[in-house]
Write an enzyme that holds these catalytic residues in place. Structure first.
Site, PDB file in Angstrom:
ATOM      1  N   LYS A  41      26.358  37.281  43.923  1.00  0.00           N
ATOM      2  CA  LYS A  41      25.943  37.676  45.276  1.00  0.00           C
ATOM      3  C   LYS A  41      24.554  37.127  45.622  1.00  0.00           C
ATOM      4  O   LYS A  41      23.799  36.742  44.724  1.00  0.00           O
ATOM      5  CB  LYS A  41      25.993  39.206  45.417  1.00  0.00           C
TER       6      LYS A  41
HETATM    7  C1  LIG Z   1      31.719  41.654  45.299  1.00  0.00           C
HETATM    8  C2  LIG Z   1      32.319  42.465  46.382  1.00  0.00           C
HETATM    9  C3  LIG Z   1      32.424  43.856  46.269  1.00  0.00           C
HETATM   10  C4  LIG Z   1      32.158  44.597  44.984  1.00  0.00           C
HETATM   11  O1  LIG Z   1      30.854  44.549  44.569  1.00  0.00           O
HETATM   12  P1  LIG Z   1      30.480  45.141  43.090  1.00  0.00           P
HETATM   13  O2  LIG Z   1      28.981  45.194  43.114  1.00  0.00           O
HETATM   14  O3  LIG Z   1      31.010  44.158  42.087  1.00  0.00           O
HETATM   15  O4  LIG Z   1      31.089  46.474  42.971  1.00  0.00           O
HETATM   16  C5  LIG Z   1      32.861  44.558  47.356  1.00  0.00           C
HETATM   17  N1  LIG Z   1      33.189  43.949  48.506  1.00  0.00           N
HETATM   18  C6  LIG Z   1      33.137  42.609  48.637  1.00  0.00           C
HETATM   19  C7  LIG Z   1      33.521  41.999  49.943  1.00  0.00           C
HETATM   20  C8  LIG Z   1      32.717  41.824  47.571  1.00  0.00           C
HETATM   21  O5  LIG Z   1      32.712  40.484  47.688  1.00  0.00           O
END
Ligand SMILES: *Cc1c(COP(=O)(O)O)cnc(C)c1O
Length: 386
Positions: free
Chosen positions: A184
């Site tokens: 991210k």
């Molecule tokens: C990565 C992601 C999540 C989950 O995030 P985590 O921190 O791994 O729980 C939720 N929604 C979207 C759209 C994502 O890309």
């Protein structure tokens, strides 16, 4: 396979981050401590929200936000079809119903018209997902929320930092969840954050993230702390750690630099792909600013002899890792069977999904790598024109 493989994603790492992690390890604060508090405060200020609550993932953040708005069995929560399973699974934790709706054909964000059609007397909340970092049509969603008395809980896993009409994502809905998962835009391996202006949500989430201990549970082993605490609910173990915060603080301080590095890649891809009839790109609406988390191309399959899977295989042969965001929820056996979902109800997702390919975009992607990645796209498409 070429000698050098361009990974779909690589996290950004600098010496300052390494030093900061080592210093944290030596400090003895391996779990929640002063660095988490500092990160919460800096993140809160950056976003411009009243409260920021650091947790172990977006999924944890969303679980806590839905618990804090008192989601109950049988309640309905409206979400887009094109998202990660986390957006839906957290609703299922409550035996509530994820009501999956179609997306906008251009941005692939939740379609406000589809949302309004899906509202019933059981609807409790909407979870807009800012796909790839481009904010959803928030004004229209906020109007619906007001009209039907619904909560807006945002999935901003991709959207740091993103802006809707000069307002930062994290300040618009009732509460927003961010992800610091390794891929991210702000990454600490694992991690997440809730931002909100709602004191009740912030308080409840803070208590529930650490076993339902009344307040400052993390302080109980310090000098100011005391052995005494009270449990007011069966909470969760969703706290963020100082080791993670050491990484996250550095990424936050570099946020503008990392953003412009991603924008550099995105602008270059845009310039190469513009006006090519073999693919479409996603243009950012004028009233929004994206985090440039994903760079998604849409193949014009009618003009090609290959499908998306073959395209990705050919990219791999040329040493470029690609991905797909996302397999629509209604295609996964669990959601399809449990909620008896018919793909025919999602015409936009159906027409777009098979075209989507995400290309490498991250701060440490070199110019040479982005040239190779985009040249490969053009060569493969040209060679496979129908
Ligand atoms: C990565 C992601 C999540 C989950 O995030 P985590 O921190 O791994 O729980 C939720 N929604 C979207 C759209 C994502 O890309």
């Amino acid at each position: 396979m070429p000698a050098e493989f361009i990974q779909f994603h690589k996290p950004h790492l600098d010496q300052k981050t390494i030093d900061s992690v080592v210093e944290t390890l030596k400090s003895g604060w391996w779990t929640t401590g002063p660095k988490v508090l500092k990160f919460e405060e800096e993140f809160r200020k950056f976003v411009g929200a009243k409260y920021a609550v650091a947790v172990s993932s977006w999924t944890a953040a969303a679980h806590l936000m839905l618990e804090a708005i008192n989601l109950k069995e049988g309640d309905e929560v409206i979400i887009p079809s094109i998202t990660f399973t986390a957006t839906a699974e957290i609703i299922c934790y409550f035996n509530a119903v994820p009501v999956i709706v179609d997306v906008d054909p251009f941005t692939l964000n939740i379609d406000p018209k589809a949302v309004e059609k899906a509202i019933t007397s059981k609807t409790k909340a909407i979870i807009p997902v800012h796909y790839g970092g481009i904010p959803c049509e928030m004004d229209q969603l906020l109007i619906l929320a007001e009209k039907y008395n619904l909560k807006i809980i945002e999935d901003a896993a991709h959207a740091f930092p993103s802006y809707y009409k000069n307002r930062m994502i994290g300040t618009l809905g009732d509460a927003t969840g961010f992800s610091f998962y390794v891929t991210k835009p702000l990454a600490s391996g694992e991690g997440g954050m809730i931002t909100t202006d709602n004191e009740e949500i912030a308080k409840r989430a803070s208590v529930m993230r650490l076993h339902g201990i009344d307040k400052d549970g993390w302080k109980r082993y310090t000098k100011e702390g005391s052995w005494y605490y009270e449990v007011i609910a069966p909470g969760f173990k969703y706290n963020f750690t100082d080791i993670q915060a050491a990484i996250a603080i550095n990424q936050l301080m570099e946020a503008e630099k990392l953003l412009s590095a991603r924008k550099h890649v995105s602008d270059y891809y845009d310039s190469v792909f513009a006006n090519n009839e073999l693919l479409d790109i996603i243009s950012i609406p004028d009233d929004r600013k994206t985090s440039y988390h994903l760079y998604v191309i849409k193949l014009n399959l009618d003009a090609l002899k290959i499908d998306r899977a073959e395209f990705i295989e050919l990219m791999k042969e040329r040493g470029v890792g690609c991905s797909v965001h996302f397999i629509p929820l209604y295609k996964h056996p669990y959601y399809r069977d449990k909620f008896k979902l018919d793909p025919g109800k999602f015409p936009v997702s159906e027409s777009q999904y098979s075209r989507l390919v995400s290309l490498p975009i991250y701060p440490d992607l070199s110019d040479r790598e982005m040239h190779h990645s985009s040249n490969s796209v053009i060569e493969i498409l040209t060679e496979n024109r129908r």
